[in-house]
Design a protein around this motif. Sequence first.
Motif, PDB file in Angstrom:
ATOM      1  N   ASP A  14      -6.873   1.610  -1.653  1.00 46.47           N
ATOM      2  CA  ASP A  14      -7.012   0.861  -0.402  1.00 46.47           C
ATOM      3  C   ASP A  14      -6.909  -0.655  -0.576  1.00 46.47           C
ATOM      4  N   PHE A  15      -5.960  -1.102  -1.409  1.00 45.16           N
ATOM      5  CA  PHE A  15      -5.739  -2.544  -1.559  1.00 45.16           C
ATOM      6  C   PHE A  15      -5.147  -3.162  -0.300  1.00 45.16           C
ATOM      7  N   TYR A  16      -4.678  -2.318   0.614  1.00 40.58           N
ATOM      8  CA  TYR A  16      -4.134  -2.856   1.864  1.00 40.58           C
ATOM      9  C   TYR A  16      -5.194  -3.596   2.668  1.00 40.58           C
ATOM     10  N   ARG A  17      -6.445  -3.370   2.348  1.00 34.71           N
ATOM     11  CA  ARG A  17      -7.511  -4.080   3.063  1.00 34.71           C
ATOM     12  C   ARG A  17      -7.560  -5.558   2.673  1.00 34.71           C
ATOM     13  N   PHE A  18      -6.952  -5.910   1.529  1.00 32.08           N
ATOM     14  CA  PHE A  18      -6.918  -7.310   1.098  1.00 32.08           C
ATOM     15  C   PHE A  18      -5.817  -8.053   1.843  1.00 32.08           C
ATOM     16  N   ASN A  19      -6.148  -9.249   2.287  1.00 32.24           N
ATOM     17  CA  ASN A  19      -5.165 -10.069   2.993  1.00 32.24           C
ATOM     18  C   ASN A  19      -3.911 -10.264   2.156  1.00 32.24           C
ATOM     19  N   HIS A  20      -2.780 -10.068   2.790  1.00 37.24           N
ATOM     20  CA  HIS A  20      -1.454 -10.353   2.244  1.00 37.24           C
ATOM     21  C   HIS A  20      -0.978  -9.391   1.151  1.00 37.24           C
ATOM     22  N   PHE A  21      -1.742  -8.354   0.808  1.00 38.70           N
ATOM     23  CA  PHE A  21      -1.252  -7.362  -0.164  1.00 38.70           C
ATOM     24  C   PHE A  21       0.017  -6.714   0.377  1.00 38.70           C
ATOM     25  N   ASP A  22      -0.037  -6.294   1.631  1.00 40.90           N
ATOM     26  CA  ASP A  22       1.119  -5.666   2.279  1.00 40.90           C
ATOM     27  C   ASP A  22       2.285  -6.649   2.378  1.00 40.90           C
ATOM     28  N   ASP A  23       1.993  -7.920   2.646  1.00 42.55           N
ATOM     29  CA  ASP A  23       3.051  -8.932   2.743  1.00 42.55           C
ATOM     30  C   ASP A  23       3.800  -9.073   1.420  1.00 42.55           C
ATOM     31  N   VAL A  24       3.060  -9.127   0.326  1.00 41.82           N
ATOM     32  CA  VAL A  24       3.683  -9.258  -1.001  1.00 41.82           C
ATOM     33  C   VAL A  24       4.584  -8.055  -1.273  1.00 41.82           C
ATOM     34  N   LEU A  25       4.116  -6.861  -0.928  1.00 42.64           N
ATOM     35  CA  LEU A  25       4.932  -5.665  -1.150  1.00 42.64           C
ATOM     36  C   LEU A  25       6.213  -5.700  -0.328  1.00 42.64           C
ATOM     37  N   HIS A  26       6.128  -6.121   0.916  1.00 42.91           N
ATOM     38  CA  HIS A  26       7.319  -6.133   1.760  1.00 42.91           C
ATOM     39  C   HIS A  26       8.287  -7.246   1.374  1.00 42.91           C
ATOM     40  N   ILE A  27       7.797  -8.376   0.933  1.00 43.28           N
ATOM     41  CA  ILE A  27       8.694  -9.426   0.417  1.00 43.28           C
ATOM     42  C   ILE A  27       9.400  -8.913  -0.832  1.00 43.28           C
ATOM     43  N   THR A  28       8.646  -8.263  -1.706  1.00 45.44           N
ATOM     44  CA  THR A  28       9.228  -7.692  -2.923  1.00 45.44           C
ATOM     45  C   THR A  28      10.254  -6.620  -2.578  1.00 45.44           C
ATOM     46  N   SER A  29       9.994  -5.847  -1.540  1.00 42.82           N
ATOM     47  CA  SER A  29      10.954  -4.809  -1.145  1.00 42.82           C
ATOM     48  C   SER A  29      12.280  -5.419  -0.707  1.00 42.82           C
ATOM     49  N   GLY A  30      12.244  -6.632  -0.179  1.00 46.44           N
ATOM     50  CA  GLY A  30      13.490  -7.331   0.152  1.00 46.44           C
ATOM     51  C   GLY A  30      14.318  -7.609  -1.089  1.00 46.44           C
ATOM     52  N   PHE A  31      13.649  -8.035  -2.155  1.00 43.25           N
ATOM     53  CA  PHE A  31      14.334  -8.246  -3.435  1.00 43.25           C
ATOM     54  C   PHE A  31      14.895  -6.935  -3.961  1.00 43.25           C
ATOM     55  N   ILE A  32      14.077  -5.891  -3.930  1.00 40.06           N
ATOM     56  CA  ILE A  32      14.496  -4.593  -4.471  1.00 40.06           C
ATOM     57  C   ILE A  32      15.672  -4.036  -3.666  1.00 40.06           C
ATOM     58  N   GLY A  33      15.619  -4.180  -2.357  1.00 40.15           N
ATOM     59  CA  GLY A  33      16.735  -3.738  -1.517  1.00 40.15           C
ATOM     60  C   GLY A  33      18.032  -4.425  -1.901  1.00 40.15           C
ATOM     61  N   CYS A  34      17.970  -5.709  -2.199  1.00 41.13           N
ATOM     62  CA  CYS A  34      19.164  -6.446  -2.629  1.00 41.13           C
ATOM     63  C   CYS A  34      19.633  -5.990  -4.009  1.00 41.13           C
ATOM     64  N   MET A  35      18.699  -5.665  -4.900  1.00 41.80           N
ATOM     65  CA  MET A  35      19.075  -5.142  -6.213  1.00 41.80           C
ATOM     66  C   MET A  35      19.820  -3.816  -6.070  1.00 41.80           C
ATOM     67  N   VAL A  36      19.321  -2.940  -5.203  1.00 37.32           N
ATOM     68  CA  VAL A  36      19.980  -1.649  -4.968  1.00 37.32           C
ATOM     69  C   VAL A  36      21.365  -1.876  -4.362  1.00 37.32           C
ATOM     70  N   ALA A  37      21.456  -2.764  -3.395  1.00 34.19           N
ATOM     71  CA  ALA A  37      22.749  -3.058  -2.762  1.00 34.19           C
ATOM     72  C   ALA A  37      23.754  -3.573  -3.787  1.00 34.19           C
TER      73      ALA A  37
END
Length: 192
Positions: free
Chosen positions: A81-104
Amino acid sequence: MKKQNIFSIIHITIYLIYASCIVYFVTVRNFRSIIVSILSLIGIIILIILNKKYKHLFGNLLVNTLIIFIAISILGGTCFDFYRFNHFDDVLHITSGFIGCMVARILFYFSQNETDIPRKRIFFVIYMFMFSMGIASIWELIEFGLDRYLGFDCQAGGLTDTMFDILDCLIGSIIATIYYYFKIRKAENIKR
């Protein structure tokens, strides 16, 4: 130390972390976390096996980035339940943008001659950006489905959470496409 040794150390570490967490979840009788952890671990193992079987089809860097990302988001976010910490979800979604570009980037290389990429630089970064944002949209649809039909709470804030998640991915995608644009341009200048 060779890169292959580093990747092996990462894999072993991830397996040990998962094993420890599963043992912990068994002792505290958290059956949801046991199932989620086991399914996540199976997914990681399949990803590693496919990458090895098809001669680094996805590339070691992408695979290791993905397994670390999956472990952090599933074990940390979902099970602990780290999602309860502020900005944990934000960091994951920003990182997913990088990962999406790597896959592309990897998918683009499959369909192109690598020497043609500098000439198609603008198309390449637009494609990367759109691919990454498409993945973000599909992910939000999956979260919506999990919430609506299986009773999860992935989109805690509803529409607001969804929009911030997509905005976070937008930030990661923009940074990644700018990085790859200049990387390709630099490679083009070196070849001249």
